[in-house]
Write an enzyme that holds these catalytic residues in place. Structure first.
Site, PDB file in Angstrom:
ATOM      1  N   TYR A   9      43.046  77.905  54.323  1.00 48.50           N
ATOM      2  CA  TYR A   9      42.225  76.705  55.098  1.00 48.50           C
ATOM      3  C   TYR A   9      41.067  76.195  54.108  1.00 48.50           C
ATOM      4  O   TYR A   9      40.618  77.059  53.481  1.00 48.50           O
ATOM      5  CB  TYR A   9      41.538  77.230  56.332  1.00 48.50           C
ATOM      6  CG  TYR A   9      40.488  76.470  56.748  1.00 48.50           C
ATOM      7  CD1 TYR A   9      41.037  75.231  57.571  1.00 48.50           C
ATOM      8  CD2 TYR A   9      39.225  76.678  56.592  1.00 48.50           C
ATOM      9  CE1 TYR A   9      40.107  74.421  58.194  1.00 48.50           C
ATOM     10  CE2 TYR A   9      38.094  75.725  57.446  1.00 48.50           C
ATOM     11  CZ  TYR A   9      38.853  74.515  58.017  1.00 48.50           C
ATOM     12  OH  TYR A   9      37.928  73.513  58.531  1.00 48.50           O
ATOM     13  N   GLU A  43      38.016  65.835  64.892  1.00 55.55           N
ATOM     14  CA  GLU A  43      37.122  66.190  65.715  1.00 55.55           C
ATOM     15  C   GLU A  43      36.321  65.001  66.775  1.00 55.55           C
ATOM     16  O   GLU A  43      36.645  63.818  66.070  1.00 55.55           O
ATOM     17  CB  GLU A  43      36.027  66.981  65.441  1.00 55.55           C
ATOM     18  CG  GLU A  43      34.825  66.278  64.337  1.00 55.55           C
ATOM     19  CD  GLU A  43      34.034  67.118  63.586  1.00 55.55           C
ATOM     20  OE1 GLU A  43      34.743  68.053  63.060  1.00 55.55           O
ATOM     21  OE2 GLU A  43      33.046  66.854  63.059  1.00 55.55           O
ATOM     22  N   CYS A  54      27.901  70.981  61.190  1.00 58.38           N
ATOM     23  CA  CYS A  54      28.759  72.047  61.447  1.00 58.38           C
ATOM     24  C   CYS A  54      28.818  72.564  62.700  1.00 58.38           C
ATOM     25  O   CYS A  54      27.734  72.418  63.582  1.00 58.38           O
ATOM     26  CB  CYS A  54      28.054  73.309  60.835  1.00 58.38           C
ATOM     27  SG  CYS A  54      28.256  74.730  61.337  1.00 58.38           S
ATOM     28  N   ARG A  83      40.437  68.760  67.383  1.00 66.27           N
ATOM     29  CA  ARG A  83      39.132  69.611  67.666  1.00 66.27           C
ATOM     30  C   ARG A  83      38.044  68.957  68.441  1.00 66.27           C
ATOM     31  O   ARG A  83      37.590  67.720  68.386  1.00 66.27           O
ATOM     32  CB  ARG A  83      38.568  69.999  66.359  1.00 66.27           C
ATOM     33  CG  ARG A  83      37.308  70.379  66.211  1.00 66.27           C
ATOM     34  CD  ARG A  83      36.441  70.894  64.878  1.00 66.27           C
ATOM     35  NE  ARG A  83      35.234  70.777  65.041  1.00 66.27           N
ATOM     36  CZ  ARG A  83      34.558  71.363  63.769  1.00 66.27           C
ATOM     37  NH1 ARG A  83      34.825  71.655  62.850  1.00 66.27           N
ATOM     38  NH2 ARG A  83      33.322  71.221  63.945  1.00 66.27           N
ATOM     39  N   ASN A 115      38.159  79.545  65.349  1.00 69.11           N
ATOM     40  CA  ASN A 115      37.340  79.505  64.194  1.00 69.11           C
ATOM     41  C   ASN A 115      36.471  80.511  64.205  1.00 69.11           C
ATOM     42  O   ASN A 115      35.598  80.583  64.920  1.00 69.11           O
ATOM     43  CB  ASN A 115      36.646  78.234  64.160  1.00 69.11           C
ATOM     44  CG  ASN A 115      35.801  77.705  62.983  1.00 69.11           C
ATOM     45  OD1 ASN A 115      35.926  78.429  62.000  1.00 69.11           O
ATOM     46  ND2 ASN A 115      34.797  76.837  63.190  1.00 69.11           N
TER      47      ASN A 115
HETATM   48  C1  LIG Z   1      35.104  74.789  60.449  1.00 74.74           C
HETATM   49  C2  LIG Z   1      34.284  73.575  59.674  1.00 74.74           C
HETATM   50  O1  LIG Z   1      34.342  72.713  59.962  1.00 74.74           O
HETATM   51  C3  LIG Z   1      34.374  73.637  58.204  1.00 74.74           C
HETATM   52  O2  LIG Z   1      34.004  72.856  57.432  1.00 74.74           O
HETATM   53  O3  LIG Z   1      35.050  74.749  57.619  1.00 74.74           O
HETATM   54  C4  LIG Z   1      32.707  74.270  59.871  1.00 74.74           C
HETATM   55  C5  LIG Z   1      32.635  75.776  59.481  1.00 74.74           C
HETATM   56  C6  LIG Z   1      30.893  76.036  59.406  1.00 74.74           C
HETATM   57  O4  LIG Z   1      30.401  75.251  58.909  1.00 74.74           O
HETATM   58  O5  LIG Z   1      30.984  77.269  59.021  1.00 74.74           O
HETATM   59  C7  LIG Z   1      32.575  74.281  61.326  1.00 74.74           C
HETATM   60  O6  LIG Z   1      32.228  73.239  61.773  1.00 74.74           O
HETATM   61  O7  LIG Z   1      32.789  75.281  62.170  1.00 74.74           O
END
Ligand SMILES: C[C@](O)(C(=O)O)[C@H](CC(=O)O)C(=O)O
Length: 308
Positions: free
Chosen positions: A45, A117, A125, A166, A219
Site C-alpha cells: 500500500y 474519497e 488524514c 472511500r 484501514n
Molecule cells: C490511508 C491514508 O489516506 C494514507 O494517506 O495512507 C491516511 C492514513 C493516515 O493518515 O494515517 C488516512 O487518511 O487514513
C-alpha cells in the site's frame, strides 16, 4: 497461451480468495517498499500521508499533487511487477476530468488499485477531527469519472485498475449515510468499499455485511479512530484487505528520532551489531545491489567485474 498477468488481475485474484484477507504494509519510498517486498507480502500500500510526510516534510492535508503521488507510486510499483500495489489517490486531485487523468496515469504506471474519497480538496488524514465532505453527487461524479476512464483504458489498451471507493462521511453524517454513499459508488462500478475511521467493532462488522458480496478494506491506524484488531480478527469479520499506512512511517519516525537524539547527545553515531556484520553492503543489498551487478554483467558491462 496466457500472457503475463497485470497488476490489477493479480489483485483481483487475491480478492477472490474465499474468506482470506490480504495484508498490505504501508510504504512510501524505495527503501520501505524493498523491505516490505523482502518479507514476501502479497500486496503493498502506497500511503498518501507517508508520501506527503517523506517527500514534502508536510502533514496529510491535501498538499500532495497528482504528479508527486504518481511518481512515487509508479516507482514503487516498478520494483517488483509480480506484487500488486494499491495507491492512495485522495480526492482524485480535481473535478471529473482530473479524476480521469489520475485514473489513466495510475493504470499506465502499472498500479493495481487506487482509492478515491469524498472529502473536499483541502482534505486531511481520515483520522483527524473536523473533516469536511463534498455532497454525495460530487462524490459519485468522481467515481463515475474513474469508471469511465477505466472503461476507456480497458477498451483501447486492455488495461485495468481496481477502484476503491472511500467515504469519510461517518464522522459528520453517521453510519447509514456513509454506508449509502459506498453502496451507490459500488452500483456505479467501484470494486471495493472503504469506510474510513469506523469507531466501533460493530460498525466494522456491519459494513462487511452491508456491502457484501463487495470486498471491504480496513484501514488500520494505531492511535486513530478505529479500535485495534489483528488481521486475523479483521479477516473473521469479513474484511478482504487490510492496510497499515503508518507501518514504515512510524518505525522511521521513532528510530530516526532516537538516532538523531543520540548523535546530538553524544556527538557520535552509534554503530549497530548489524552494521558491524554487514558493512555498507547490507543496506545496498536490501535495495538490489547483487541484482544490479548481475544485470550489468549480463548486458556486457564491466564496471563491476572486479567486484564491489
Ligand atoms: C490511508 C491514508 O489516506 C494514507 O494517506 O495512507 C491516511 C492514513 C493516515 O493518515 O494515517 C488516512 O487518511 O487514513
Amino acid at each position: 497461451m496466457t500472457g503475463p498477468k497485470s497488476a490489477a488481475a493479480r489483485l483481483h485474484e487475491l480478492l477472490s480468495r474465499d474468506g482470506k484477507i490480504t495484508i498490505c504494509p504501508g510504504v512510501y519510498d524505495g527503501l520501505t517498499a524493498r523491505l516490505a517486498l523482502r518479507e514476501g507480502f502479497d500486496c503493498l500500500y502506497v500511503t498518501g500521508a507517508g508520501t506527503a510526510v517523506s517527500r514534502l516534510g508536510m502533514p496529510d492535508l491535501g498538499v500532495i499533487t497528482l504528479n508527486e503521488m504518481l511518481e512515487n507510486a509508479a516507482m514503487i510499483a516498478s520494483l517488483d511487477r509480480t506484487v500488486p500495489v494499491i495507491a492512495d489517490a485522495d480526492t482524485g486531485y480535481g473535478g471529473p476530468i482530473m479524476v480521469a487523468r489520475t485514473v489513466k496515469s495510475y493504470i499506465t504506471a502499472g498500479i493495481a488499485a487506487m482509492h478515491l474519497e469524498d472529502q473536499v480538496q483541502t482534505k486531511r488524514c481520515g483520522h483527524l477531527a473536523g473533516k469536511e465532505l463534498v455532497d454525495e453527487e460530487t462524490f459519485l461524479s468522481r467515481i463515475r469519472a474513474a469508471v469511465l476512464a477505466r472503461e476507456e483504458m480497458r477498451q483501447t489498451l486492455g488495461q485495468d485498475i481496481v477502484l476503491i471507493a472511500r467515504t469519510d462521511a461517518l464522522q459528520q453524517l453517521g453510519y447509514s449515510e456513509a454506508c449509502g454513499r459506498l453502496r451507490k459508488a459500488i452500483e456505479i462500478g467501484a470494486d471495493v468499499g472503504f469506510l474510513e475511521g469506523p469507531t466501533s467493532l460493530d460498525q466494522c462488522r456491519q459494513i462487511c455485511i452491508d456491502l457484501a458480496p463487495t470486498p471491504v478494506l480496513l484501514n488500520s491506524v494505531p492511535g486513530g479512530a478505529t479500535p485495534h484488531m489483528t488481521s486475523q480478527e479483521a479477516q473473521q469479520m469479513g474484511f478482504k484487505l487490510i492496510i497499515y499506512p503508518g507501518l514504515a512511517l512510524t518505525a522511521v519516525y521513532e528510530s530516526t528520532s532516537a538516532a538523531c537524539a543520540q548523535l546530538k547527545g553524544t556527538g557520535d553515531m552509534k554503530v549497530t551489531e548489524r552494521q558491524k556484520q554487514e558493512g555498507v553492503k547490507g543496506l545496498f543489498n536490501a535495495v538490489g545491489l547483487v541484482e544490479c551487478v548481475k544485470f550489468d554483467k549480463a548486458a556486457g558491462g564491466f564496471a563491476f567485474a572486479k567486484g564491489v
